[in-house]
Motif scaffolding. Sequence first.
Motif, PDB file in Angstrom:
ATOM      1  N   TRP A 295       0.827  -1.207   0.000  1.00 11.55           N
ATOM      2  CA  TRP A 295       0.000   0.000   0.000  1.00 11.55           C
ATOM      3  C   TRP A 295       0.866   1.265   0.000  1.00 11.55           C
ATOM      4  N   ALA A 296       2.008   1.199   0.683  1.00 10.31           N
ATOM      5  CA  ALA A 296       2.942   2.325   0.630  1.00 10.31           C
ATOM      6  C   ALA A 296       3.415   2.541  -0.812  1.00 10.31           C
ATOM      7  N   GLY A 297       3.610   1.431  -1.542  1.00 10.14           N
ATOM      8  CA  GLY A 297       3.987   1.538  -2.947  1.00 10.14           C
ATOM      9  C   GLY A 297       2.914   2.194  -3.784  1.00 10.14           C
ATOM     10  N   VAL A 298       1.652   1.885  -3.490  1.00  7.37           N
ATOM     11  CA  VAL A 298       0.535   2.527  -4.200  1.00  7.37           C
ATOM     12  C   VAL A 298       0.546   4.028  -3.949  1.00  7.37           C
ATOM     13  N   LEU A 299       0.740   4.416  -2.685  1.00  5.72           N
ATOM     14  CA  LEU A 299       0.822   5.845  -2.359  1.00  5.72           C
ATOM     15  C   LEU A 299       2.012   6.493  -3.056  1.00  5.72           C
ATOM     16  N   TYR A 300       3.116   5.763  -3.099  1.00  6.85           N
ATOM     17  CA  TYR A 300       4.338   6.286  -3.727  1.00  6.85           C
ATOM     18  C   TYR A 300       4.103   6.583  -5.201  1.00  6.85           C
ATOM     19  N   THR A 301       3.376   5.690  -5.878  1.00  8.67           N
ATOM     20  CA  THR A 301       3.052   5.920  -7.285  1.00  8.67           C
ATOM     21  C   THR A 301       2.122   7.111  -7.439  1.00  8.67           C
ATOM     22  N   GLY A 302       1.161   7.231  -6.514  1.00 14.43           N
ATOM     23  CA  GLY A 302       0.215   8.336  -6.591  1.00 14.43           C
ATOM     24  C   GLY A 302       0.840   9.690  -6.342  1.00 14.43           C
ATOM     25  N   ASN A 303       2.003   9.714  -5.700  1.00  9.97           N
ATOM     26  CA  ASN A 303       2.670  10.992  -5.439  1.00  9.97           C
ATOM     27  C   ASN A 303       3.036  11.732  -6.718  1.00  9.97           C
ATOM     28  N   SER A 304       3.466  10.985  -7.732  1.00  9.09           N
ATOM     29  CA  SER A 304       3.934  11.632  -8.961  1.00  9.09           C
ATOM     30  C   SER A 304       3.274  11.085 -10.218  1.00  9.09           C
ATOM     31  N   GLY A 305       2.429  10.061 -10.076  1.00 10.58           N
ATOM     32  CA  GLY A 305       1.813   9.458 -11.240  1.00 10.58           C
ATOM     33  C   GLY A 305       2.786   8.628 -12.038  1.00 10.58           C
ATOM     34  N   ALA A 306       3.871   8.206 -11.410  1.00 12.04           N
ATOM     35  CA  ALA A 306       4.901   7.423 -12.092  1.00 12.04           C
ATOM     36  C   ALA A 306       5.574   6.498 -11.095  1.00 12.04           C
ATOM     37  N   ALA A 307       6.308   5.520 -11.633  1.00 13.83           N
ATOM     38  CA  ALA A 307       7.060   4.588 -10.788  1.00 13.83           C
ATOM     39  C   ALA A 307       8.485   4.507 -11.286  1.00 13.83           C
ATOM     40  N   ASP A 308       9.430   4.710 -10.373  1.00 12.35           N
ATOM     41  CA  ASP A 308      10.854   4.622 -10.673  1.00 12.35           C
ATOM     42  C   ASP A 308      11.370   3.275 -10.184  1.00 12.35           C
ATOM     43  N   PRO A 309      12.204   2.576 -10.955  1.00 12.17           N
ATOM     44  CA  PRO A 309      12.633   1.233 -10.561  1.00 12.17           C
ATOM     45  C   PRO A 309      13.631   1.162  -9.413  1.00 12.17           C
ATOM     46  N   SER A 310      14.096   2.302  -8.921  1.00 14.71           N
ATOM     47  CA  SER A 310      15.118   2.237  -7.874  1.00 14.71           C
ATOM     48  C   SER A 310      14.925   3.197  -6.713  1.00 14.71           C
ATOM     49  N   SER A 311      14.210   4.284  -6.891  1.00 17.36           N
ATOM     50  CA  SER A 311      14.180   5.317  -5.854  1.00 17.36           C
ATOM     51  C   SER A 311      13.505   4.859  -4.571  1.00 17.36           C
ATOM     52  N   GLY A 312      12.558   3.932  -4.645  1.00 17.23           N
ATOM     53  CA  GLY A 312      11.858   3.495  -3.451  1.00 17.23           C
ATOM     54  C   GLY A 312      12.742   2.780  -2.452  1.00 17.23           C
ATOM     55  N   THR A 313      13.830   2.166  -2.948  1.00 18.37           N
ATOM     56  CA  THR A 313      14.725   1.436  -2.049  1.00 18.37           C
ATOM     57  C   THR A 313      15.430   2.364  -1.066  1.00 18.37           C
ATOM     58  N   GLN A 314      15.462   3.647  -1.354  1.00 14.40           N
ATOM     59  CA  GLN A 314      16.103   4.604  -0.464  1.00 14.40           C
ATOM     60  C   GLN A 314      15.296   4.848   0.815  1.00 14.40           C
ATOM     61  N   LEU A 315      14.087   4.303   0.866  1.00 11.54           N
ATOM     62  CA  LEU A 315      13.224   4.540   2.019  1.00 11.54           C
ATOM     63  C   LEU A 315      13.451   3.552   3.157  1.00 11.54           C
ATOM     64  N   LEU A 316      14.312   2.557   2.930  1.00 12.82           N
ATOM     65  CA  LEU A 316      14.537   1.540   3.960  1.00 12.82           C
ATOM     66  C   LEU A 316      15.161   2.141   5.217  1.00 12.82           C
ATOM     67  N   LEU A 317      16.211   2.923   5.051  1.00 13.27           N
ATOM     68  CA  LEU A 317      16.898   3.517   6.205  1.00 13.27           C
ATOM     69  C   LEU A 317      15.986   4.444   6.998  1.00 13.27           C
ATOM     70  N   PRO A 318      15.262   5.382   6.360  1.00 13.55           N
ATOM     71  CA  PRO A 318      14.365   6.248   7.140  1.00 13.55           C
ATOM     72  C   PRO A 318      13.295   5.478   7.900  1.00 13.55           C
ATOM     73  N   SER A 319      12.782   4.399   7.304  1.00 14.62           N
ATOM     74  CA  SER A 319      11.720   3.649   7.973  1.00 14.62           C
ATOM     75  C   SER A 319      12.242   2.956   9.230  1.00 14.62           C
ATOM     76  N   PHE A 320      13.440   2.390   9.162  1.00 11.61           N
ATOM     77  CA  PHE A 320      13.999   1.740  10.348  1.00 11.61           C
ATOM     78  C   PHE A 320      14.429   2.767  11.388  1.00 11.61           C
ATOM     79  N   ALA A 321      14.930   3.915  10.934  1.00 10.45           N
ATOM     80  CA  ALA A 321      15.271   4.977  11.881  1.00 10.45           C
ATOM     81  C   ALA A 321      14.030   5.415  12.640  1.00 10.45           C
ATOM     82  N   GLY A 322      12.919   5.577  11.915  1.00 13.61           N
ATOM     83  CA  GLY A 322      11.668   5.962  12.559  1.00 13.61           C
ATOM     84  C   GLY A 322      11.166   4.901  13.526  1.00 13.61           C
ATOM     85  N   ALA A 323      11.317   3.622  13.147  1.00 12.39           N
ATOM     86  CA  ALA A 323      10.845   2.529  14.011  1.00 12.39           C
ATOM     87  C   ALA A 323      11.625   2.477  15.320  1.00 12.39           C
TER      88      ALA A 323
END
Length: 353
Positions: free
Chosen positions: A255-283
């Motif tokens: 569902w986070a991926g669905v929101l991510y696509t809705g942010n710009s109306g597009a999907a990038d094959p690599s940029s989403g992987t950069q969210l791993l560190l912020p998510s664990f930092a937040g956790a």
Amino acid sequence: MTTETTVADEVGEPAGEPTVAIVAGDPPRRTASGWFGHIAGNYGLLIVWLLVIIAFGAAKPESFLTHANLASILGSQAVIAVLTLGVIIPMSTGDFDLSVASNLTLSAMVVAVLNVNEGWPLWGAIAAAVGVGTMIGVVNGLVATWLGIDPFIVTLGTGTVANGLTLWISGSNTIAGVSDGLVNAVVGSRWLGVPVEFYYALGLCIVVWWVFEYTRTGRLFLVVGQSRTVARLSGIRVARTRIIALGAAGFIAAWAGVLYTGNSGAADPSSGTQLLLPSFAGAFLGATVIKAGRFNAWGSLIAVYFLVTGISGLQLLGVPNYVQDLFYGGALIIAVGLSRLSRGRAAREEEER
């Protein structure tokens, strides 16, 4: 006067199952210093967050303390907030899911490829993406529990596979032109001037909090995370509980991926992987606030927005973009340390009772 309860009673297990007794006496009264320590330990991050806002507000009042900046902060980090809320579910059972960011990226790409390239209706593309993401989470749980492999290794492997699948189905290209219906549902609509995607994250936070606090499943997650041996002796199906937790993480990552696509109306094959560190930092940072020593929904949401407040303020001060990585990396190290200290303090308080 003492009371005796069992883990099985707490989680609602049927009578007759093996149990481990927990005997607790009347909790000691807190002194003034004890209350101060309790407040500082559970709400210290909120105080620091307020101080950060005051500091940046004083430095850049014309740009930081504006409704536009507030709306940007709340809306821009909704995807990370959702991903973090997914991460804490298996973490509460003692498992780490390193595939969530890759899962998010693959799910986002599935939406884009099916909707743009294959002409699927938006709802069908979203359903397929959520199904793929959930399947990845369930596979993580099955492999980890049936084969006895550490989820850290399993999810690292499945995350790498998901990255490969993303590059394969996209041809290593960004896919643009996703239906405007998704874009409007994520960033096109606003309430009180804030993009509606923030309210999706807020709604999910309420759901995850409710599950942990008021459902049998949530209590099972916590008991398994505290001690799998005790959980097994109490008749809890540990493997099934872990599979459910990892499956839920996959579902939320999709569902986070669905929101991510809705942010710009597009999907990038690599940029989403950069969210791993912020998510664990937040956790991890979230485990130091509200319910110190425990991964919890409200603490995670607060931690995510505390981190982005710091980054936003630094950017307004003209700090280079690479500082964002330094900030998140440093925050993760500090958060892990504080989380361990909070868990230790919580354990000592429990022993004193």
